[in-house]
Design an enzyme around this catalytic site. Structure first.
Site, PDB file in Angstrom:
ATOM      1  CG  ASN A  17      29.857  43.343  40.400  1.00 16.71           C
ATOM      2  OD1 ASN A  17      29.972  44.344  40.709  1.00 16.71           O
ATOM      3  ND2 ASN A  17      28.601  42.747  40.346  1.00 16.71           N
ATOM      4  CE  LYS A  38      28.399  40.900  43.553  1.00 20.39           C
ATOM      5  NZ  LYS A  38      27.507  39.795  43.827  1.00 20.39           N
ATOM      6  CG  HIS A  86      24.567  41.884  39.236  1.00 21.14           C
ATOM      7  ND1 HIS A  86      23.814  41.571  40.465  1.00 21.14           N
ATOM      8  CD2 HIS A  86      25.609  41.250  39.133  1.00 21.14           C
ATOM      9  CE1 HIS A  86      24.617  40.737  41.003  1.00 21.14           C
ATOM     10  NE2 HIS A  86      25.930  40.560  40.465  1.00 21.14           N
ATOM     11  CD  GLU A 112      24.421  41.319  44.042  1.00 22.54           C
ATOM     12  OE1 GLU A 112      24.812  42.388  44.119  1.00 22.54           O
ATOM     13  OE2 GLU A 112      24.527  40.239  44.151  1.00 22.54           O
ATOM     14  CD  GLU A 144      26.702  37.685  37.723  1.00 22.47           C
ATOM     15  OE1 GLU A 144      27.862  37.351  37.894  1.00 22.47           O
ATOM     16  OE2 GLU A 144      25.887  38.202  38.433  1.00 22.47           O
ATOM     17  N   GLY A 185      27.289  34.804  45.763  1.00 20.72           N
ATOM     18  CA  GLY A 185      27.510  35.134  47.366  1.00 20.72           C
ATOM     19  C   GLY A 185      27.184  34.192  48.238  1.00 20.72           C
ATOM     20  CB  SER A 237      30.001  30.889  44.709  1.00 19.05           C
ATOM     21  OG  SER A 237      29.391  31.593  45.300  1.00 19.05           O
TER      22      SER A 237
HETATM   23  P1  13P Z   1      30.007  36.053  44.099  1.00 13.54           P
HETATM   24  O1  13P Z   1      31.220  35.564  43.026  1.00 13.54           O
HETATM   25  O2  13P Z   1      30.386  36.914  45.237  1.00 13.54           O
HETATM   26  O3  13P Z   1      29.308  34.883  44.144  1.00 13.54           O
HETATM   27  O4  13P Z   1      29.268  37.282  42.904  1.00 13.54           O
HETATM   28  C1  13P Z   1      29.073  36.826  41.780  1.00 13.54           C
HETATM   29  C2  13P Z   1      28.393  38.091  40.943  1.00 13.54           C
HETATM   30  O5  13P Z   1      27.154  38.613  41.408  1.00 13.54           O
HETATM   31  C3  13P Z   1      29.295  38.769  40.116  1.00 13.54           C
HETATM   32  O6  13P Z   1      28.567  39.606  39.405  1.00 13.54           O
END
Ligand code: 13P
Length: 253
Positions: free
Chosen positions: A9, A11, A95, A97, A167, A173, A212
């Site tokens: 992803n 982003k 997601h 976010e 997640e 992140g 992560s």
């Molecule tokens: P990270 O791997 O940067 O923690 O992000 C995970 C994520 O949100 C994948 O959709």
């Protein structure tokens, strides 16, 4: 046996030039890999570029979100059929976010899940708890609520053609990863929940871990019985790291 899936992803990261290099690295590296499904989910605007570069390779691609609407006067939105038009196989829905910055409700996420299926995309449904919820021992309640809303709206059979990504919000992140045991516990709970409705669907569905995940922890996470790959953020932006995770998953296949 479920084949693992490793999906990147991206982003809102990358540039035209950077993406060219990243895709070149991925295309080269996947030649030696077998036994793992691989996908990348770029920002919308780069999807035609990704299609051009990955067409004919074993790597699939997808969107990071889709509109609730099919078409019409919805400025800034992109529909599932548009994603399909550019060869997308997958689309991420719900997601954290999107849930937090765009106030997407469980109900809206369930509608998006159905919209994705309606046009023939494979939805990757993200579910997971915040740190506060984990500290209140509410992890199972939260993921159950998020998943139940989709099952109530779309029916259990709708999970046959989807993917789930667990997640934990506190691991996204942050560099903090759920331990393999913590992740397995929730993955097992999710699969068990689905099995109560339909054991064949539970057995088949890929449940990815996201938060992560990186080359140093991927193999151990994916070795757990109910962890079928990863949804990767930061580590998906470097070809070498992404490929190392794909490799770790392919050894488990
Ligand atoms: P990270 O791997 O940067 O923690 O992000 C995970 C994520 O949100 C994948 O959709």
């Amino acid at each position: 046996m479920r084949q693992p899936l490793v999906a990147g992803n991206w982003k809102m990261n990358g540039s035209r030039e950077g993406i060219f290099e990243l895709l070149k690295g991925i295309r080269e590296g996947v030649k030696d890999l077998a036994g793992v499904d691989i996908a990348v989910c770029p920002p919308y605007i780069y999807i035609p570029e990704v299609q051009g570069q990955l067409h004919g390779s074993p790597v699939s691609w997808g969107g990071q979100d889709l509109s609730l609407q099919q078409q019409g006067a919805y400025t800034g939105e992109v529909s599932g059929s548009m994603l399909l038009d550019f060869g997308c196989k997958y689309v991420i829905v719900g997601h954290s976010e999107r849930r937090s910055y765009h106030a997407e409700s469980d109900q809206q996420v369930a509608e998006k899940y159905q919209s994705a299926l309606d046009v023939g995309l494979v939805p990757i449904l993200c579910i997971g708890e915040t740190l506060e919820q984990r500290e209140q021992n509410a992890t199972e309640d939260v993921v159950a609520r998020q998943l139940d809303t989709v099952i109530a709206r779309c029916g259990i059979a709708a999970l046959k053609n989807g993917v789930i990504a667990y997640e934990p919000v506190w691991a996204i992140g942050t560099g903090k990863t759920a331990t393999p045991e913590q992740a397995q516990q929730v993955h097992g709970f999710i699969r068990g929940m689905i099995a109560q409705h339909d054991s064949a669907v539970a057995e088949k569905i890929q449940i990815l871990y996201g938060g992560s995940m990186k080359p140093s922890n991927a193999a151990e996470l994916i070795s757990k019985p109910d962890i079928d790959g990863g949804l990767i953020g930061g580590a998906a932006l470097k070809a070498a790291d992404f490929l190392d995770i794909c490799k770790a998953a392919s050894f488990q296949a």
